[in-house]
Design a protein around this motif. Structure first.
Motif, short mmCIF file in Angstrom:
data_model
loop_
_atom_site.label_atom_id
_atom_site.label_comp_id
_atom_site.label_asym_id
_atom_site.label_seq_id
_atom_site.Cartn_x
_atom_site.Cartn_y
_atom_site.Cartn_z
N ARG A 281 0.87 -1.19 0.00
CA ARG A 281 0.00 0.00 0.00
C ARG A 281 0.90 1.23 0.00
O ARG A 281 2.10 1.15 0.23
CB ARG A 281 -0.92 0.00 1.21
N TRP A 282 0.28 2.38 -0.27
CA TRP A 282 1.03 3.63 -0.25
C TRP A 282 1.42 3.97 1.18
O TRP A 282 0.60 3.87 2.10
CB TRP A 282 0.23 4.77 -0.87
N THR A 320 7.08 4.52 -12.86
CA THR A 320 5.64 4.54 -13.13
C THR A 320 5.30 5.15 -14.48
O THR A 320 4.23 4.89 -15.02
CB THR A 320 4.92 5.32 -12.02
N ASN A 332 0.82 3.48 -11.52
CA ASN A 332 0.85 3.20 -10.09
C ASN A 332 0.21 1.85 -9.74
O ASN A 332 0.73 1.12 -8.88
CB ASN A 332 0.12 4.31 -9.33
N ASP A 333 -0.90 1.53 -10.37
CA ASP A 333 -1.59 0.28 -10.04
C ASP A 333 -0.72 -0.94 -10.35
O ASP A 333 -0.66 -1.90 -9.57
CB ASP A 333 -2.91 0.18 -10.81
N ARG A 334 -0.02 -0.88 -11.48
CA ARG A 334 0.84 -2.01 -11.85
C ARG A 334 2.02 -2.11 -10.88
O ARG A 334 2.47 -3.21 -10.54
CB ARG A 334 1.32 -1.84 -13.29
N LEU A 336 2.02 -1.33 -7.65
CA LEU A 336 1.56 -1.97 -6.42
C LEU A 336 1.37 -3.47 -6.62
O LEU A 336 1.75 -4.28 -5.76
CB LEU A 336 0.23 -1.35 -5.97
N ALA A 337 0.79 -3.84 -7.74
CA ALA A 337 0.56 -5.26 -8.02
C ALA A 337 1.88 -6.02 -8.13
O ALA A 337 2.03 -7.12 -7.57
CB ALA A 337 -0.26 -5.42 -9.29
#
Length: 385
Positions: A281-282, A320, A332-334, A336-337
């Protein structure tokens, strides 16, 4: 500087009689390659790049204009001087030649003495240009070595004293860049980590980066709170900044015995917190304002408690904002994944793995920005005793 006698000239003309004249006039002074068609000329040029091309315009199949345009699109011949030798003497023909990328234009029938004079002039100009480029490339290699030498590479003493582990990588988009990271052992109970990204690329960004990283190291030894370090660093950078450059900057202070991590952000990418037993998580919400715009700014702080096995991933926007050939953004989503795929991995493995994920996504697309990743992982040894 390259000798003129070592320079290779590619002669392109569909009329063998013209080639014979040129060969006779130039063979004693230069190395020569011959082509009767535009297609053959492109094949020869890509296989053995010449130092100069003498090119006819009216030829069967591909004409000289198209050959010139294509040579300008091939990396090996993009900057090779090209001179048209053509019977077309109208101004519009010459204009088309220069628009296609030619450096010179001489009409037929030509005088061999004039051809030789123009050939020498173009070859001397190229040799001088090549020498200057090589000198610049050598200086940039030294600049890169100096810049990379300012970044920490041996983490073992800090890792041993503070019960942590680090993994780091920095890949400039050019010879030198503006991404930075640093680690400062500021006392038995305080390890300072900073990470930044200077606006722009190349030499100006690298010089501003050197200034920022040097100031940050000095301030980190005397100031305990990350938000105060950023405020003072901003004042120093903004007070004397005629170029108007700025740097996004993140500062963190880790206390090994308690596991407390204090963060302050000046416009940089949000770090990723990767708990040992939970999804990534951030680590903080607010980005803040970059350093260098104006003095007197204040910055917020955030606090985390890191447990053994927890990791904090700092990165630049070159991660990113990496693009693939379809111009899709890594995002950003990639991130985190992908960060979640390294359960139980060490800090160096996480760093190298994320870099590999970004490269795999880009699939060979040119790197548009500097890429830097720094991973901090807590071992739980309690730091110094």
């Amino acid at each position: 500087m390259k000798k003129l006698s070592d320079c290779r000239i590619l002669l392109v003309d569909d009329a063998k009689v013209n080639l014979d004249i040129l060969v006779e006039g130039l063979k004693s002074d230069h190395k020569l390659s011959l082509a009767l068609t535009g297609e053959t000329a492109l094949q020869i040029a890509s296989r053995t790049p010449p130092d100069l091309v003498l090119l006819d315009i009216v030829m069967p199949g591909m004409d000289g204009y198209e050959v010139c345009r294509r040579m300008r699109q091939i990396p090996e011949t993009a900057e090779v001087p090209i001179m048209f030798l053509s019977s077309l003497e109208e101004i519009q023909n010459k204009t088309l030649g220069f628009e296609a990328g030619a450096n010179d234009y001489l009409t037929k029938p030509f005088d061999m003495l004039e051809v030789k004079a123009r050939v020498r002039s173009l070859l001397k100009a190229k040799a001088y240009s090549d020498e200057v480029k090589e000198q610049i490339a050598t200086e940039l290699r030294f600049a890169r070595e100096i810049q990379m030498g300012m970044l920490p590479h041996d983490f073992i003493p800090v890792e041993r004293d503070y019960g942590v582990q680090f993994g780091a990588v920095l890949e400039p988009a050019r010879e030198v860049g503006g991404d930075l990271y640093g680690i400062c052992a500021a006392g038995a109970e305080r390890l300072v980590i900073f990470f930044g990204d200077v606006s722009g690329k190349g030499i100006p960004a690298s010089m501003f980066m050197v200034r920022a990283i040097s100031l940050a190291r000095l301030l980190a030894r005397d100031m305990a709170e990350p938000e105060h370090i950023l405020a003072r660093l901003n004042d120093e950078l903004a007070t004397d900044n005629p170029s108007g450059m700025f740097v996004t900057f993140l500062c963190a202070v880790f206390e090994p015995k308690s596991g407390r991590l204090t963060l302050a952000n000046a416009g940089h990418c949000r770090p990723v917190l990767r708990p040992a037993d939970a999804p990534p998580r951030w680590a903080m919400k607010n980005l803040g304002t970059a350093l260098g715009f104006e003095p007197g700014m204040e910055f917020e702080r955030a606090e985390l408690n890191l447990r053994p096995g927890d990791s904090l991933i700092l990165y630049s926007d070159g991660v990113t904002e990496a693009f693939n050939p379809q111009e899709e953004c890594y995002g950003n989503d990639r991130l985190l994944a992908d960060a979640g795929a390294f359960n139980g991995s060490s800090a160096p493995v996480i760093t190298a793995g994320l870099l590999e994920k970004v490269r795999a996504f880009a699939r060979g697309a040119p790197q548009s920005d500097d890429i830097a990743i720094l991973t901090l992982q807590v071992n739980g040894t309690g730091g110094r005793t």
